[in-house]
Design a protein around this motif. Structure first.
Motif, PDB file in Angstrom:
ATOM      1  N   SER A  86      -6.019  14.426  -9.205  1.00 23.89           N
ATOM      2  CA  SER A  86      -4.936  14.729 -10.133  1.00 23.89           C
ATOM      3  C   SER A  86      -5.311  14.189 -11.505  1.00 23.89           C
ATOM      4  O   SER A  86      -5.678  13.020 -11.634  1.00 23.89           O
ATOM      5  CB  SER A  86      -3.624  14.090  -9.673  1.00 23.89           C
ATOM      6  N   HIS A  87      -5.206  15.029 -12.526  1.00 30.72           N
ATOM      7  CA  HIS A  87      -5.500  14.574 -13.889  1.00 30.72           C
ATOM      8  C   HIS A  87      -4.318  13.803 -14.474  1.00 30.72           C
ATOM      9  O   HIS A  87      -4.430  13.184 -15.543  1.00 30.72           O
ATOM     10  CB  HIS A  87      -5.837  15.769 -14.791  1.00 30.72           C
ATOM     11  N   ARG A  88      -3.179  13.818 -13.788  1.00 30.44           N
ATOM     12  CA  ARG A  88      -1.992  13.123 -14.276  1.00 30.44           C
ATOM     13  C   ARG A  88      -1.871  11.700 -13.733  1.00 30.44           C
ATOM     14  O   ARG A  88      -1.006  10.945 -14.168  1.00 30.44           O
ATOM     15  CB  ARG A  88      -0.729  13.911 -13.898  1.00 30.44           C
ATOM     16  N   ALA A  89      -2.710  11.346 -12.786  1.00 35.46           N
ATOM     17  CA  ALA A  89      -2.598  10.034 -12.144  1.00 35.46           C
ATOM     18  C   ALA A  89      -2.854   8.909 -13.147  1.00 35.46           C
ATOM     19  O   ALA A  89      -3.790   8.977 -13.954  1.00 35.46           O
ATOM     20  CB  ALA A  89      -3.580   9.942 -10.986  1.00 35.46           C
ATOM     21  N   THR A  90      -2.016   7.879 -13.088  1.00 38.42           N
ATOM     22  CA  THR A  90      -2.158   6.740 -13.983  1.00 38.42           C
ATOM     23  C   THR A  90      -1.914   5.451 -13.216  1.00 38.42           C
ATOM     24  O   THR A  90      -1.332   5.467 -12.129  1.00 38.42           O
ATOM     25  CB  THR A  90      -1.173   6.842 -15.160  1.00 38.42           C
ATOM     26  N   LEU A 118       0.845  -1.195   0.000  1.00 34.15           N
ATOM     27  CA  LEU A 118       0.000   0.000   0.000  1.00 34.15           C
ATOM     28  C   LEU A 118       0.880   1.244   0.000  1.00 34.15           C
ATOM     29  O   LEU A 118       1.743   1.405   0.863  1.00 34.15           O
ATOM     30  CB  LEU A 118      -0.898   0.029   1.239  1.00 34.15           C
ATOM     31  N   GLU A 119       0.656   2.095  -0.962  1.00 31.13           N
ATOM     32  CA  GLU A 119       1.355   3.379  -1.034  1.00 31.13           C
ATOM     33  C   GLU A 119       0.300   4.478  -0.928  1.00 31.13           C
ATOM     34  O   GLU A 119      -0.600   4.576  -1.771  1.00 31.13           O
ATOM     35  CB  GLU A 119       2.115   3.487  -2.359  1.00 31.13           C
ATOM     36  N   PHE A 120       0.378   5.297   0.119  1.00 32.47           N
ATOM     37  CA  PHE A 120      -0.569   6.393   0.311  1.00 32.47           C
ATOM     38  C   PHE A 120       0.047   7.692  -0.199  1.00 32.47           C
ATOM     39  O   PHE A 120       1.167   8.049   0.172  1.00 32.47           O
ATOM     40  CB  PHE A 120      -0.928   6.539   1.794  1.00 32.47           C
ATOM     41  N   LEU A 121      -0.708   8.405  -1.037  1.00 29.52           N
ATOM     42  CA  LEU A 121      -0.217   9.654  -1.613  1.00 29.52           C
ATOM     43  C   LEU A 121      -1.212  10.775  -1.355  1.00 29.52           C
ATOM     44  O   LEU A 121      -2.404  10.634  -1.645  1.00 29.52           O
ATOM     45  CB  LEU A 121      -0.042   9.524  -3.127  1.00 29.52           C
ATOM     46  N   SER A 122      -0.725  11.900  -0.837  1.00 27.75           N
ATOM     47  CA  SER A 122      -1.597  13.062  -0.733  1.00 27.75           C
ATOM     48  C   SER A 122      -1.765  13.713  -2.093  1.00 27.75           C
ATOM     49  O   SER A 122      -2.842  14.210  -2.437  1.00 27.75           O
ATOM     50  CB  SER A 122      -1.045  14.067   0.279  1.00 27.75           C
ATOM     51  N   SER A 123      -0.705  13.725  -2.898  1.00 26.52           N
ATOM     52  CA  SER A 123      -0.774  14.263  -4.257  1.00 26.52           C
ATOM     53  C   SER A 123       0.072  13.397  -5.178  1.00 26.52           C
ATOM     54  O   SER A 123       0.966  12.673  -4.733  1.00 26.52           O
ATOM     55  CB  SER A 123      -0.288  15.718  -4.291  1.00 26.52           C
ATOM     56  N   ASN A 130      -2.924  -1.242  -9.056  1.00 24.24           N
ATOM     57  CA  ASN A 130      -4.268  -0.804  -8.693  1.00 24.24           C
ATOM     58  C   ASN A 130      -4.214   0.613  -8.132  1.00 24.24           C
ATOM     59  O   ASN A 130      -3.534   0.868  -7.139  1.00 24.24           O
ATOM     60  CB  ASN A 130      -4.860  -1.749  -7.640  1.00 24.24           C
ATOM     61  N   LEU A 131      -4.912   1.525  -8.776  1.00 21.99           N
ATOM     62  CA  LEU A 131      -4.962   2.918  -8.340  1.00 21.99           C
ATOM     63  C   LEU A 131      -6.326   3.187  -7.705  1.00 21.99           C
ATOM     64  O   LEU A 131      -7.361   3.094  -8.366  1.00 21.99           O
ATOM     65  CB  LEU A 131      -4.732   3.856  -9.522  1.00 21.99           C
ATOM     66  N   VAL A 132      -6.318   3.495  -6.405  1.00 20.11           N
ATOM     67  CA  VAL A 132      -7.550   3.767  -5.662  1.00 20.11           C
ATOM     68  C   VAL A 132      -7.662   5.271  -5.456  1.00 20.11           C
ATOM     69  O   VAL A 132      -6.875   5.864  -4.713  1.00 20.11           O
ATOM     70  CB  VAL A 132      -7.559   3.041  -4.304  1.00 20.11           C
ATOM     71  N   LYS A 133      -8.605   5.896  -6.127  1.00 24.02           N
ATOM     72  CA  LYS A 133      -8.810   7.341  -6.015  1.00 24.02           C
ATOM     73  C   LYS A 133      -9.893   7.594  -4.962  1.00 24.02           C
ATOM     74  O   LYS A 133     -11.080   7.482  -5.237  1.00 24.02           O
ATOM     75  CB  LYS A 133      -9.227   7.921  -7.359  1.00 24.02           C
ATOM     76  N   LEU A 134      -9.466   7.914  -3.751  1.00 25.15           N
ATOM     77  CA  LEU A 134     -10.434   8.105  -2.670  1.00 25.15           C
ATOM     78  C   LEU A 134     -11.424   9.216  -2.994  1.00 25.15           C
ATOM     79  O   LEU A 134     -12.592   9.150  -2.589  1.00 25.15           O
ATOM     80  CB  LEU A 134      -9.713   8.428  -1.359  1.00 25.15           C
ATOM     81  N   TYR A 135     -10.991  10.236  -3.699  1.00 26.06           N
ATOM     82  CA  TYR A 135     -11.853  11.383  -3.986  1.00 26.06           C
ATOM     83  C   TYR A 135     -12.987  11.064  -4.955  1.00 26.06           C
ATOM     84  O   TYR A 135     -13.887  11.878  -5.145  1.00 26.06           O
ATOM     85  CB  TYR A 135     -11.018  12.551  -4.528  1.00 26.06           C
ATOM     86  N   GLU A 136     -12.947   9.877  -5.577  1.00 26.03           N
ATOM     87  CA  GLU A 136     -14.030   9.464  -6.469  1.00 26.03           C
ATOM     88  C   GLU A 136     -15.032   8.545  -5.776  1.00 26.03           C
ATOM     89  O   GLU A 136     -16.079   8.226  -6.338  1.00 26.03           O
ATOM     90  CB  GLU A 136     -13.460   8.772  -7.709  1.00 26.03           C
TER      91      GLU A 136
END
Length: 288
Positions: A103-107, A64-69, A120-126
Protein backbone atom coordinates in the motif's frame (compact mmCIF):
# COMPACT_ATOMS: atom_id res chain seq x y z
CA UNK A 1 -11.05 -12.60 9.89
CA UNK A 2 -9.27 -15.50 8.23
CA UNK A 3 -5.78 -13.97 8.36
CA UNK A 4 -6.25 -13.29 12.10
CA UNK A 5 -7.02 -16.98 12.62
CA UNK A 6 -3.97 -18.02 10.60
CA UNK A 7 -1.67 -15.53 12.33
CA UNK A 8 -2.78 -16.55 15.83
CA UNK A 9 -2.29 -20.25 15.09
CA UNK A 10 1.17 -19.58 13.65
CA UNK A 11 2.13 -17.35 16.59
CA UNK A 12 1.12 -20.04 19.06
CA UNK A 13 4.12 -22.01 17.79
CA UNK A 14 6.43 -19.10 17.10
CA UNK A 15 6.05 -16.17 19.51
CA UNK A 16 9.69 -15.76 20.48
CA UNK A 17 11.15 -16.23 16.95
CA UNK A 18 8.56 -13.86 15.48
CA UNK A 19 9.35 -11.10 17.98
CA UNK A 20 13.08 -11.63 17.59
CA UNK A 21 13.09 -11.71 13.79
CA UNK A 22 10.43 -9.22 12.72
CA UNK A 23 10.36 -6.91 15.76
CA UNK A 24 14.09 -7.17 16.56
CA UNK A 25 13.40 -7.68 20.26
CA UNK A 26 15.81 -9.72 22.45
CA UNK A 27 13.03 -11.94 23.78
CA UNK A 28 13.68 -14.73 26.27
CA UNK A 29 10.05 -15.72 26.80
CA UNK A 30 6.70 -14.54 25.45
CA UNK A 31 3.14 -15.13 26.65
CA UNK A 32 0.10 -14.47 24.47
CA UNK A 33 -2.48 -12.73 26.67
CA UNK A 34 -6.21 -13.24 26.37
CA UNK A 35 -8.17 -10.04 25.73
CA UNK A 36 -9.82 -8.50 28.77
CA UNK A 37 -13.62 -8.15 28.80
CA UNK A 38 -14.71 -5.13 26.81
CA UNK A 39 -16.39 -2.32 28.75
CA UNK A 40 -18.58 -1.26 25.81
CA UNK A 41 -19.55 -2.93 22.54
CA UNK A 42 -17.72 -0.22 20.61
CA UNK A 43 -14.37 -0.74 22.32
CA UNK A 44 -11.82 -2.29 19.97
CA UNK A 45 -8.59 -4.10 20.81
CA UNK A 46 -5.35 -4.95 19.06
CA UNK A 47 -5.15 -8.34 17.34
CA UNK A 48 -2.58 -9.80 19.76
CA UNK A 49 -1.19 -8.72 23.11
CA UNK A 50 2.03 -10.44 24.15
CA UNK A 51 3.85 -10.06 27.45
CA UNK A 52 7.55 -10.44 26.63
CA UNK A 53 10.45 -10.98 29.01
CA UNK A 54 13.58 -9.51 27.46
CA UNK A 55 17.18 -10.66 27.80
CA UNK A 56 17.85 -8.13 30.57
CA UNK A 57 14.93 -9.47 32.61
CA UNK A 58 12.62 -6.51 31.96
CA UNK A 59 9.00 -6.97 30.87
CA UNK A 60 7.24 -5.26 28.00
CA UNK A 61 3.86 -5.54 26.34
CA UNK A 62 3.98 -6.06 22.60
CA UNK A 63 0.86 -5.09 20.66
CA UNK A 64 0.61 -6.76 17.26
CA UNK A 65 -1.93 -5.68 14.67
CA UNK A 66 -2.06 -7.81 11.51
CA UNK A 67 -3.49 -6.17 8.39
CA UNK A 68 -4.16 -7.74 5.01
CA UNK A 69 -4.63 -4.25 3.53
CA UNK A 70 -4.12 -0.72 4.81
CA UNK A 71 -6.84 1.25 6.59
CA UNK A 72 -6.51 4.99 7.07
CA UNK A 73 -7.80 4.72 10.66
CA UNK A 74 -5.02 2.36 11.76
CA UNK A 75 -2.59 5.00 13.15
CA UNK A 76 -5.24 6.53 15.41
CA UNK A 77 -6.63 3.14 16.45
CA UNK A 78 -3.09 2.00 17.24
CA UNK A 79 -2.63 5.01 19.51
CA UNK A 80 -5.90 4.08 21.26
CA UNK A 81 -4.76 0.47 21.80
CA UNK A 82 -1.41 1.59 23.17
CA UNK A 83 -2.88 4.13 25.58
CA UNK A 84 -5.46 1.69 26.90
CA UNK A 85 -2.93 -1.08 27.53
CA UNK A 86 -0.53 1.25 29.33
CA UNK A 87 -3.37 2.25 31.65
CA UNK A 88 -4.45 -1.36 32.18
CA UNK A 89 -1.11 -3.11 32.56
CA UNK A 90 1.22 -0.35 33.74
CA UNK A 91 4.02 -1.80 31.63
CA UNK A 92 6.08 -0.32 28.78
CA UNK A 93 4.39 -0.95 25.44
CA UNK A 94 5.84 -1.53 21.98
CA UNK A 95 3.40 -1.41 19.08
CA UNK A 96 3.81 -3.18 15.74
CA UNK A 97 1.51 -3.08 12.73
CA UNK A 98 2.27 -5.97 10.37
CA UNK A 99 1.06 -5.23 6.84
CA UNK A 100 0.61 -8.15 4.44
CA UNK A 101 -0.14 -6.51 1.10
CA UNK A 102 1.50 -3.44 -0.53
CA UNK A 103 0.00 0.00 0.00
CA UNK A 104 1.41 3.40 -0.95
CA UNK A 105 -0.78 4.97 1.76
CA UNK A 106 0.74 3.05 4.66
CA UNK A 107 2.37 5.22 7.32
CA UNK A 108 4.04 4.67 10.68
CA UNK A 109 2.76 7.70 12.60
CA UNK A 110 -0.26 9.70 13.68
CA UNK A 111 -0.13 13.46 14.04
CA UNK A 112 -2.57 16.24 14.83
CA UNK A 113 -2.28 19.68 16.43
CA UNK A 114 -1.51 18.16 19.84
CA UNK A 115 -0.20 14.62 19.31
CA UNK A 116 2.70 13.12 17.42
CA UNK A 117 2.81 9.32 17.76
CA UNK A 118 5.10 6.84 16.01
CA UNK A 119 4.72 3.07 15.88
CA UNK A 120 6.58 0.24 14.16
CA UNK A 121 5.30 -0.64 10.69
CA UNK A 122 6.47 -4.05 9.42
CA UNK A 123 5.90 -4.42 5.68
CA UNK A 124 6.15 -8.16 5.05
CA UNK A 125 6.07 -7.64 1.28
CA UNK A 126 9.40 -5.78 1.45
CA UNK A 127 11.23 -8.57 3.31
CA UNK A 128 13.21 -10.83 0.90
CA UNK A 129 11.91 -14.39 1.03
CA UNK A 130 15.44 -15.70 0.47
CA UNK A 131 16.60 -14.01 3.68
CA UNK A 132 13.93 -15.68 5.81
CA UNK A 133 14.59 -19.07 4.21
CA UNK A 134 18.26 -18.71 5.04
CA UNK A 135 18.08 -17.27 8.56
CA UNK A 136 14.60 -17.92 9.94
CA UNK A 137 13.30 -21.04 11.71
CA UNK A 138 10.61 -23.20 10.07
CA UNK A 139 7.85 -21.68 12.19
CA UNK A 140 8.23 -18.35 10.32
CA UNK A 141 7.85 -19.90 6.89
CA UNK A 142 4.00 -19.80 6.78
CA UNK A 143 4.36 -16.05 6.19
CA UNK A 144 6.65 -16.67 3.21
CA UNK A 145 3.99 -16.26 0.46
CA UNK A 146 3.64 -12.63 1.57
CA UNK A 147 7.37 -11.84 1.38
CA UNK A 148 9.12 -10.29 -1.60
CA UNK A 149 9.51 -13.03 -4.25
CA UNK A 150 7.79 -15.38 -1.82
CA UNK A 151 5.80 -17.27 -4.46
CA UNK A 152 9.05 -18.60 -5.93
CA UNK A 153 9.93 -20.43 -2.72
CA UNK A 154 6.59 -21.74 -1.46
CA UNK A 155 7.38 -25.33 -2.45
CA UNK A 156 10.69 -25.20 -0.59
CA UNK A 157 9.04 -23.67 2.49
CA UNK A 158 6.38 -26.39 2.43
CA UNK A 159 9.01 -29.14 2.24
CA UNK A 160 11.03 -27.64 5.08
CA UNK A 161 7.99 -27.49 7.34
CA UNK A 162 6.78 -30.96 6.42
CA UNK A 163 10.18 -32.64 6.87
CA UNK A 164 11.21 -30.64 9.95
CA UNK A 165 11.55 -32.08 13.46
CA UNK A 166 8.43 -30.23 14.59
CA UNK A 167 5.51 -32.19 16.00
CA UNK A 168 2.80 -33.33 13.62
CA UNK A 169 0.36 -30.86 15.22
CA UNK A 170 2.77 -27.98 14.65
CA UNK A 171 3.28 -29.00 11.03
CA UNK A 172 -0.49 -29.15 10.51
CA UNK A 173 -0.98 -25.67 11.98
CA UNK A 174 1.89 -24.09 10.07
CA UNK A 175 0.91 -25.59 6.71
CA UNK A 176 -2.72 -24.60 7.19
CA UNK A 177 -1.65 -21.09 8.18
CA UNK A 178 0.50 -20.82 5.07
CA UNK A 179 -2.43 -21.96 2.89
CA UNK A 180 -4.76 -19.32 4.35
CA UNK A 181 -2.22 -16.48 4.08
CA UNK A 182 -1.19 -17.63 0.61
CA UNK A 183 -4.79 -17.16 -0.49
CA UNK A 184 -4.27 -13.41 -0.12
CA UNK A 185 -1.94 -13.35 -3.13
CA UNK A 186 -3.16 -16.23 -5.29
CA UNK A 187 -5.85 -18.90 -5.20
CA UNK A 188 -3.26 -21.33 -6.57
CA UNK A 189 -1.19 -21.25 -3.39
CA UNK A 190 -3.83 -22.79 -1.09
CA UNK A 191 -5.12 -25.02 -3.89
CA UNK A 192 -1.72 -26.65 -4.35
CA UNK A 193 -0.96 -26.91 -0.64
CA UNK A 194 -4.29 -28.54 0.09
CA UNK A 195 -3.87 -30.96 -2.79
CA UNK A 196 -0.53 -32.13 -1.42
CA UNK A 197 -0.95 -31.84 2.35
CA UNK A 198 -4.64 -32.01 3.16
CA UNK A 199 -4.05 -35.27 5.07
CA UNK A 200 -2.11 -33.41 7.75
CA UNK A 201 -3.76 -29.98 7.46
CA UNK A 202 -7.15 -31.30 8.55
CA UNK A 203 -5.62 -31.97 11.98
CA UNK A 204 -5.03 -28.26 12.51
CA UNK A 205 -7.21 -26.19 14.82
CA UNK A 206 -7.22 -23.54 12.11
CA UNK A 207 -8.76 -26.01 9.69
CA UNK A 208 -11.55 -26.76 12.16
CA UNK A 209 -12.23 -23.04 12.62
CA UNK A 210 -12.38 -22.61 8.86
CA UNK A 211 -14.87 -25.45 8.57
CA UNK A 212 -17.13 -23.94 11.21
CA UNK A 213 -17.03 -20.58 9.50
CA UNK A 214 -18.02 -22.09 6.17
CA UNK A 215 -14.63 -22.02 4.42
CA UNK A 216 -14.18 -25.76 3.92
CA UNK A 217 -15.57 -25.90 0.41
CA UNK A 218 -13.36 -22.98 -0.50
CA UNK A 219 -10.34 -24.85 0.83
CA UNK A 220 -11.18 -27.96 -1.18
CA UNK A 221 -11.62 -25.94 -4.36
CA UNK A 222 -8.87 -23.42 -3.75
CA UNK A 223 -10.27 -21.54 -0.68
CA UNK A 224 -10.59 -18.14 -2.31
CA UNK A 225 -14.33 -18.28 -2.91
CA UNK A 226 -14.92 -19.92 0.46
CA UNK A 227 -12.84 -17.31 2.25
CA UNK A 228 -14.86 -14.50 0.66
CA UNK A 229 -18.16 -16.08 1.69
CA UNK A 230 -16.88 -16.81 5.20
CA UNK A 231 -15.64 -13.23 5.54
CA UNK A 232 -19.05 -11.91 4.44
CA UNK A 233 -20.94 -14.08 6.92
CA UNK A 234 -18.58 -13.11 9.74
CA UNK A 235 -18.94 -9.42 8.94
CA UNK A 236 -22.73 -9.68 8.81
CA UNK A 237 -22.80 -11.35 12.23
CA UNK A 238 -20.60 -8.60 13.68
CA UNK A 239 -22.72 -5.88 12.06
CA UNK A 240 -25.96 -7.42 13.32
CA UNK A 241 -24.65 -7.59 16.89
CA UNK A 242 -23.21 -4.07 16.74
CA UNK A 243 -26.43 -2.57 15.42
CA UNK A 244 -28.51 -4.41 18.01
CA UNK A 245 -26.34 -3.32 20.93
CA UNK A 246 -25.93 0.28 19.83
CA UNK A 247 -29.19 1.19 18.11
CA UNK A 248 -31.73 -1.42 19.26
CA UNK A 249 -34.79 -2.11 17.11
CA UNK A 250 -33.88 0.67 14.69
CA UNK A 251 -30.52 -0.98 14.12
CA UNK A 252 -32.05 -4.40 13.48
CA UNK A 253 -34.44 -2.86 10.96
CA UNK A 254 -31.47 -1.40 9.12
CA UNK A 255 -29.68 -4.78 9.22
CA UNK A 256 -32.39 -6.24 6.95
CA UNK A 257 -31.13 -3.89 4.25
CA UNK A 258 -27.44 -4.38 5.01
CA UNK A 259 -27.53 -8.18 4.70
CA UNK A 260 -28.38 -7.79 1.01
CA UNK A 261 -24.95 -6.21 0.39
CA UNK A 262 -22.42 -8.48 -1.33
CA UNK A 263 -19.45 -6.06 -1.38
CA UNK A 264 -17.07 -7.20 1.39
CA UNK A 265 -15.16 -3.91 1.39
CA UNK A 266 -18.36 -1.98 2.04
CA UNK A 267 -19.35 -4.39 4.80
CA UNK A 268 -15.94 -3.86 6.44
CA UNK A 269 -16.45 -0.09 6.31
CA UNK A 270 -19.92 -0.42 7.84
CA UNK A 271 -18.66 -2.74 10.59
CA UNK A 272 -15.93 -0.31 11.60
CA UNK A 273 -18.25 2.71 11.32
CA UNK A 274 -20.69 1.23 13.85
CA UNK A 275 -17.97 1.51 16.53
CA UNK A 276 -17.66 5.27 16.16
CA UNK A 277 -21.03 6.37 14.74
CA UNK A 278 -22.95 8.78 16.96
CA UNK A 279 -26.24 8.17 15.16
CA UNK A 280 -27.75 5.55 12.90
CA UNK A 281 -28.01 8.22 10.19
CA UNK A 282 -24.24 7.89 9.67
CA UNK A 283 -24.65 4.20 8.87
CA UNK A 284 -27.54 4.88 6.53
CA UNK A 285 -25.39 7.39 4.68
CA UNK A 286 -22.71 4.74 4.09
CA UNK A 287 -25.26 2.36 2.64
CA UNK A 288 -26.65 5.06 0.36
Amino acid sequence: MHHDIASKVILSHCKEPFLAYFCELPVEKALLLDPRPQETPSLRRSDFVIKAILADGSEVLVLLEFLSSWNADIPLRTLEYRTRHILQERLPVKTYVVLFLPSHRATYFYQDEEVHFKFNLVKLYEIPAEEVLEKGPECLLPFLPLFKNGEKFIDEAERRIYHSDLSRQSKADLLTGMAILGGLISAEVPRQLIQRRRDIMIESAAYEIIKREGYEEGLKEGIQQGIQQGMRQGLLKAIELGLKLKFGIEGLNLYAEIKKIEDINLLEVISEAIDTAESIAEIKQLIA
